[in-house]
Design a protein around this motif. Structure first.
Motif, short mmCIF file in Angstrom:
data_model
loop_
_atom_site.label_atom_id
_atom_site.label_comp_id
_atom_site.label_asym_id
_atom_site.label_seq_id
_atom_site.Cartn_x
_atom_site.Cartn_y
_atom_site.Cartn_z
N ASP A 109 5.98 26.18 1.19
CA ASP A 109 5.26 26.84 2.28
C ASP A 109 5.35 26.02 3.56
OD1 ASP A 109 4.58 28.92 0.62
OD2 ASP A 109 2.48 28.33 0.39
N ALA A 110 5.20 24.70 3.42
CA ALA A 110 5.30 23.82 4.59
C ALA A 110 6.70 23.89 5.21
CB ALA A 110 4.97 22.38 4.20
N ALA A 111 7.72 23.82 4.37
CA ALA A 111 9.09 23.91 4.86
C ALA A 111 9.32 25.24 5.56
CB ALA A 111 10.08 23.71 3.72
N GLY A 112 8.78 26.31 4.96
CA GLY A 112 8.96 27.63 5.55
C GLY A 112 8.29 27.76 6.92
N VAL A 113 7.08 27.25 7.03
CA VAL A 113 6.36 27.30 8.31
C VAL A 113 7.17 26.59 9.40
CG1 VAL A 113 4.34 26.39 9.50
CG2 VAL A 113 4.06 27.59 7.32
N ALA A 114 7.74 25.44 9.05
CA ALA A 114 8.54 24.69 10.03
C ALA A 114 9.80 25.45 10.41
CB ALA A 114 8.90 23.32 9.46
N GLU A 115 10.48 26.03 9.42
CA GLU A 115 11.71 26.78 9.71
C GLU A 115 11.44 28.04 10.53
OE1 GLU A 115 15.04 26.40 9.27
OE2 GLU A 115 14.67 24.34 8.60
N MET A 116 10.30 28.68 10.31
CA MET A 116 9.97 29.88 11.07
C MET A 116 9.60 29.56 12.52
SD MET A 116 10.49 32.46 9.08
CE MET A 116 9.64 33.84 9.84
N GLU A 117 9.08 28.37 12.75
CA GLU A 117 8.68 27.99 14.11
C GLU A 117 9.82 27.31 14.87
OE1 GLU A 117 6.34 27.53 17.48
OE2 GLU A 117 5.93 28.70 15.68
N PHE A 118 10.54 26.42 14.19
CA PHE A 118 11.52 25.59 14.90
C PHE A 118 12.95 25.73 14.38
CE2 PHE A 118 7.49 23.15 15.27
CZ PHE A 118 7.41 23.09 16.67
N GLY A 119 13.16 26.48 13.31
CA GLY A 119 14.47 26.48 12.68
C GLY A 119 15.11 27.85 12.52
N ALA A 120 15.69 28.07 11.35
CA ALA A 120 16.52 29.25 11.12
C ALA A 120 15.75 30.56 11.14
CB ALA A 120 17.23 29.10 9.77
N GLY A 121 14.43 30.51 10.96
CA GLY A 121 13.63 31.74 10.95
C GLY A 121 12.97 32.06 12.28
N HIS A 122 13.22 31.24 13.29
CA HIS A 122 12.52 31.42 14.57
C HIS A 122 12.83 32.80 15.16
CE1 HIS A 122 10.55 30.34 18.28
NE2 HIS A 122 11.60 30.77 18.95
N GLY A 123 11.77 33.54 15.44
CA GLY A 123 11.92 34.85 16.06
C GLY A 123 12.30 35.97 15.12
N ARG A 124 12.44 35.67 13.83
CA ARG A 124 12.87 36.70 12.88
C ARG A 124 11.67 37.52 12.38
NH1 ARG A 124 18.39 36.08 11.24
NH2 ARG A 124 17.95 38.00 10.10
N GLY A 239 6.51 20.71 8.55
CA GLY A 239 5.52 21.74 8.23
C GLY A 239 4.18 21.18 7.81
N ALA A 240 4.19 20.07 7.08
CA ALA A 240 2.93 19.43 6.69
C ALA A 240 2.15 18.97 7.91
CB ALA A 240 3.21 18.25 5.76
N ALA A 241 2.86 18.39 8.87
CA ALA A 241 2.20 17.95 10.10
C ALA A 241 1.67 19.14 10.90
CB ALA A 241 3.18 17.13 10.94
N MET A 242 2.44 20.22 10.93
CA MET A 242 1.99 21.42 11.64
C MET A 242 0.69 21.95 11.03
SD MET A 242 5.63 23.43 12.07
CE MET A 242 4.83 24.95 12.66
N ARG A 243 0.62 21.99 9.71
CA ARG A 243 -0.57 22.51 9.06
C ARG A 243 -1.78 21.60 9.32
NH1 ARG A 243 -1.43 26.30 5.14
NH2 ARG A 243 0.30 27.28 6.25
N ALA A 244 -1.54 20.27 9.31
CA ALA A 244 -2.63 19.34 9.61
C ALA A 244 -3.14 19.52 11.03
CB ALA A 244 -2.15 17.91 9.41
N ALA A 245 -2.23 19.79 11.96
CA ALA A 245 -2.63 20.01 13.36
C ALA A 245 -3.45 21.29 13.49
CB ALA A 245 -1.39 20.09 14.25
N GLN A 246 -3.11 22.32 12.73
CA GLN A 246 -3.87 23.58 12.77
C GLN A 246 -5.29 23.39 12.27
OE1 GLN A 246 -1.40 26.13 10.39
NE2 GLN A 246 0.17 26.35 11.99
N GLU A 247 -5.46 22.52 11.30
CA GLU A 247 -6.81 22.31 10.74
C GLU A 247 -7.64 21.35 11.58
OE1 GLU A 247 -7.28 21.59 6.65
OE2 GLU A 247 -6.26 23.44 6.06
#
Length: 247
Positions: A109-124, A239-247
Motif C-alpha cells: 500500500d505504501a509503495a502504491g501510494v508513492a507510485e500514484m503520487e510521484f511515479g508510474a500511476g501519477h494522474g491515472r 510511501g511510508a513517509a507520505m503516510r506519516a506526514a498525513q497523520e
C-alpha cells in the motif's frame, strides 16, 4: 519537508529521510538484514539501527509485510514471525524509538501510494494495481486514485498454490528459474488478477522493477498496460513517509 521512511521486508530493513516535495530520498538509504526469526523485538531492533544511523528525531513512517489495521495492529504475517499477529506495532516501534511518533502501513500500500503520487500511476484514473515482487507478492489496488487497503492479492490461489510461492522473485531465486520461465508464471498470475479486477494498469514494483527489461517483453496476452515502478525499490520508503506526514 522531510519525514523518515522505513521499509520492512522479508529480507531487508531499509530507510532514509524522504523529501516529500520531490517524492525521493533526501539521503542515501541505510539497509540492514531482516533478522531470522523476524520476531517483533528483533525487527524493532533492526529499525532502530537504521534510524540511529541518521540520528533522526522526528516522525517515522514504517511499512510492514502484512495486513495493518488502524495504522497500528498487525493482522497477518506471511513472511515474518507469527508473533507479529495482533501486535500493536505502532506502540512497539514508538517505545523502541524513544517515543518518536510512528505510523505503520502495509508495505505494498505504501509503495502504491508513492507510485500514484510521484511515479508510474501519477494522474491515472480507473483501476490500477501495483504488485511488488520480492520475498512474497504484495498488492495495492486503486480505484480513481483511491486506495483499497490491505488487498493481499499475493495470496490468491494459482493452480492449487499460494500465488506468491510460484511467482515471487524469491520463488525465481529458489527455483533457479530463467527470466523467461519466471515471466511465464508472472503472466499466469497477472491473467488471474486481471480476470478478477479488470485494471487499466499494472505497475510492477519490488526489486525486480530495476530489471524490467529482462522479463516484461516475455509477458503476453494481458489487456492492461504493464509498466515498471518508477520509484523502483524506494517506493515503500517514500510511501511510508507520505503516510506519516498525513497523520
Amino acid at each position: 519537508m522531510q519525514i523518515f521512511g522505513v521499509d520492512i521486508g522479508g529480507s531487508g530493513i531499509k530507510g532514509a529521510p524522504v523529501d516529500l516535495a520531490r517524492g525521493d530520498l533526501a539521503q542515501e538509504r541505510c539497509k540492514v538484514l531482516t533478522p531470522h526469526p523476524a520476531t517483533p523485538d528483533a525487527v524493532a531492533d533492526g529499525v532502530k539501527e537504521v534510524i540511529d544511523h541518521f540520528g533522526w528525531s522526528g516522525p517515522v513512517g514504517l511499512t510492514f509485510p502484512g495486513v495493518v489495521t488502524g495504522g497500528a495492529t498487525i493482522r497477518t504475517a506471511a513472511n515474518v514471525d507469527k508473533d507479529w499477529i495482533d501486535t500493536d506495532a505502532r506502540a512497539l516501534f514508538s517505545e523502541r524509538l524513544g517515543g518518536l511518533p510512528v505510523t505503520v502501513v502495509n508495505d505494498a500500500d505504501a509503495a502504491g501510494v508513492a507510485e500514484m503520487e510521484f511515479g508510474a500511476g501519477h494522474g491515472r484514473k480507473g483501476t490500477v494495481v501495483l504488485l511488488t515482487f520480492g520475498t512474497g507478492i504484495g498488492s495495492a489496488l486503486f480505484v480513481n486514485g483511491v486506495l483499497v487497503p490491505n488487498t493481499e492479492l499475493g495470496h490468491l490461489e494459482l493452480h492449487g498454490h499460494d500465488a506468491e510461492t510460484r511467482a515471487s522473485s524469491k520463488a525465481k531465486e529458489d527455483g533457479e528459474l530463467t527470466w523467461e520461465h519466471w515471466a511465464s508464471r508472472v503472466q499466469k498470475y497477472l491473467a488471474h488478477v486481471e480476470m478478477l479486477f479488470s485494471p487499466e494498469l499494472f505497475i510492477i514494483g519490488g526489486g525486480v522493477s530495476r530489471k524490467s527489461q529482462k522479463f516484461l517483453h516475455y509477458i503476453e496476452g494481458i489487456k492492461a498496460e504493464i509498466v515498471p515502478a518508477q520509484l523502483q525499490n524506494n517506493a515503500g520508503i517514500v510511501g511510508a513517509a507520505m503516510r506519516a506526514a498525513q497523520e
